[in-house]
Design a protein around this motif. Structure first.
Motif, PDB file in Angstrom:
ATOM      1  N   ASN A  85     -11.381   3.409   4.909  1.00  0.00           N
ATOM      2  CA  ASN A  85     -11.447   3.382   3.452  1.00  0.00           C
ATOM      3  C   ASN A  85     -10.057   3.287   2.844  1.00  0.00           C
ATOM      4  OD1 ASN A  85     -14.224   3.532   2.740  1.00  0.00           O
ATOM      5  ND2 ASN A  85     -14.275   5.673   3.362  1.00  0.00           N
ATOM      6  N   PRO A  97     -10.491   1.984  -5.740  1.00  0.00           N
ATOM      7  CA  PRO A  97     -11.226   1.049  -4.888  1.00  0.00           C
ATOM      8  C   PRO A  97     -12.379   0.367  -5.624  1.00  0.00           C
ATOM      9  CG  PRO A  97     -11.839   3.305  -4.374  1.00  0.00           C
ATOM     10  CD  PRO A  97     -10.675   3.381  -5.317  1.00  0.00           C
ATOM     11  N   ASP A  98     -12.697  -0.853  -5.201  1.00  0.00           N
ATOM     12  CA  ASP A  98     -13.843  -1.558  -5.768  1.00  0.00           C
ATOM     13  C   ASP A  98     -15.136  -0.799  -5.469  1.00  0.00           C
ATOM     14  OD1 ASP A  98     -12.334  -3.590  -6.808  1.00  0.00           O
ATOM     15  OD2 ASP A  98     -12.724  -5.004  -5.175  1.00  0.00           O
ATOM     16  N   PHE A 122      -5.775   5.915  -6.819  1.00  0.00           N
ATOM     17  CA  PHE A 122      -6.683   5.059  -6.072  1.00  0.00           C
ATOM     18  C   PHE A 122      -7.704   4.445  -7.045  1.00  0.00           C
ATOM     19  CE2 PHE A 122      -6.121   8.394  -2.501  1.00  0.00           C
ATOM     20  CZ  PHE A 122      -4.893   7.859  -2.163  1.00  0.00           C
ATOM     21  N   ASN A 174       0.827  -1.208   0.000  1.00  0.00           N
ATOM     22  CA  ASN A 174       0.000   0.000   0.000  1.00  0.00           C
ATOM     23  C   ASN A 174       0.864   1.262   0.000  1.00  0.00           C
ATOM     24  OD1 ASN A 174      -2.519  -1.186  -0.074  1.00  0.00           O
ATOM     25  ND2 ASN A 174      -2.874  -1.074   2.127  1.00  0.00           N
ATOM     26  N   ILE A 215      -8.531   0.018   1.580  1.00  0.00           N
ATOM     27  CA  ILE A 215      -9.047  -0.688   0.398  1.00  0.00           C
ATOM     28  C   ILE A 215      -8.845   0.108  -0.889  1.00  0.00           C
ATOM     29  CG2 ILE A 215     -10.767  -1.934   1.757  1.00  0.00           C
ATOM     30  CD1 ILE A 215     -12.859   0.056   0.501  1.00  0.00           C
ATOM     31  N   MET A 216      -8.017   1.150  -0.836  1.00  0.00           N
ATOM     32  CA  MET A 216      -7.823   2.004  -2.005  1.00  0.00           C
ATOM     33  C   MET A 216      -7.062   1.311  -3.128  1.00  0.00           C
ATOM     34  SD  MET A 216      -9.360   4.817  -1.879  1.00  0.00           S
ATOM     35  CE  MET A 216     -10.326   5.737  -0.686  1.00  0.00           C
ATOM     36  N   TYR A 217      -6.302   0.281  -2.776  1.00  0.00           N
ATOM     37  CA  TYR A 217      -5.579  -0.497  -3.780  1.00  0.00           C
ATOM     38  C   TYR A 217      -6.055  -1.951  -3.691  1.00  0.00           C
ATOM     39  CZ  TYR A 217      -2.528   3.608  -3.916  1.00  0.00           C
ATOM     40  OH  TYR A 217      -2.040   4.892  -4.041  1.00  0.00           O
ATOM     41  N   PRO A 218      -7.242  -2.241  -4.220  1.00  0.00           N
ATOM     42  CA  PRO A 218      -7.813  -3.585  -4.062  1.00  0.00           C
ATOM     43  C   PRO A 218      -6.979  -4.692  -4.690  1.00  0.00           C
ATOM     44  CG  PRO A 218      -9.053  -2.310  -5.673  1.00  0.00           C
ATOM     45  CD  PRO A 218      -8.121  -1.357  -5.003  1.00  0.00           C
ATOM     46  N   SER A 270     -16.383   2.749  -5.241  1.00  0.00           N
ATOM     47  CA  SER A 270     -15.991   4.117  -5.546  1.00  0.00           C
ATOM     48  C   SER A 270     -16.643   5.097  -4.587  1.00  0.00           C
ATOM     49  CB  SER A 270     -16.388   4.468  -6.983  1.00  0.00           C
ATOM     50  OG  SER A 270     -17.793   4.366  -7.152  1.00  0.00           O
TER      51      SER A 270
END
Length: 223
Positions: free
Chosen positions: A168, A74-75, A72, A62, A171-174, A77
């Motif tokens: 949050n 994320p899944d 970013f 991360n 999870i910004m880089y799923p 948004s």
């Protein structure tokens, strides 16, 4: 601790002791939290719990992405709060509290970046819970249910002397989580929860967020 006291005392913990959280304790928290309400008992949530080397590798990936300027994606948004809105004002208010307690002046960009990185490191928690749902489920209908189970996890954790922080940033880089935590691409990652024993001496953990008076946000009819 009863449920009313838990709701009153729950807060975001932004630094944790290094002590590991026993797997059986987290399992019990998730078992109880599975009683959360969901539409037609659909129970759309799935949990991935990471700790040890797995979590350390996720933290490192991360930060590497963040430092390289990777965008970013994320899944789930999300957008920032509207400028000039009461929601943005509340965000600014809590940020001021945090930076004041941490001794981070407005002009110190380096310290502000270091502070932001904490979220991508799950606030140094010894474990993190990643909550996801199957991509085949209608979107965004299950999000209400995902929010319910997320709060339940945070409240039940208090019973075991644990603190949490809903994040949050985690999870910004799923793609990092799909790869390093083994979460299948068929799952949409919704939120993460840092969990561990609170570091009571950490300045930011002394923040007490404000709430709107109930009569300011409630309309009464027929009473």
């Amino acid at each position: 601790m009863n449920v009313v006291e838990a709701v009153k005392h729950r807060k975001s913990i932004r630094n944790f002791k290094p002590d590991p959280v026993p797997k059986d304790v987290i399992r019990e928290i998730l078992k109880i939290s599975g009683r959360s309400p969901s539409a037609e008992n659909s129970q759309p949530w799935e949990f991935t719990v990471v700790s040890g080397d797995v979590l350390d590798n996720i933290r490192q990936a991360n930060i590497e992405n963040l430092s390289s300027g990777a965008p970013f994606h994320p899944d789930l948004s999300s957008k920032g709060w509207p400028s000039g809105s009461v929601y943005r004002s509340r965000q600014i208010e809590i940020a001021k509290q945090l930076f004041q307690l941490m001794g981070i002046p407005r002009e110190d960009k380096e310290k502000r970046i270091q502070w932001m990185e904490r979220g991508f490191r799950y606030f140094n928690a010894p474990a993190a819970i990643i909550i996801s749902k199957n991509r085949s489920l209608p979107y965004p209908r299950p999000l209400f249910d995902m929010g319910a189970v997320t709060q339940t996890v945070c409240l039940v954790a208090l019973h075991y002397g644990l603190g949490t922080c809903i994040s949050n940033q985690g999870i910004m880089y799923p793609d990092v989580l799909h790869e390093l935590a083994g979460i299948p691409l068929s799952k949409r990652i919704i939120i993460s929860i840092a969990i561990g024993y609170p570091d009571e001496d950490f300045p930011a953990n002394k923040v007490v967020s404000t709430r709107e008076p109930v009569d300011a946000i409630t309309t009464w009819r027929g009473f």
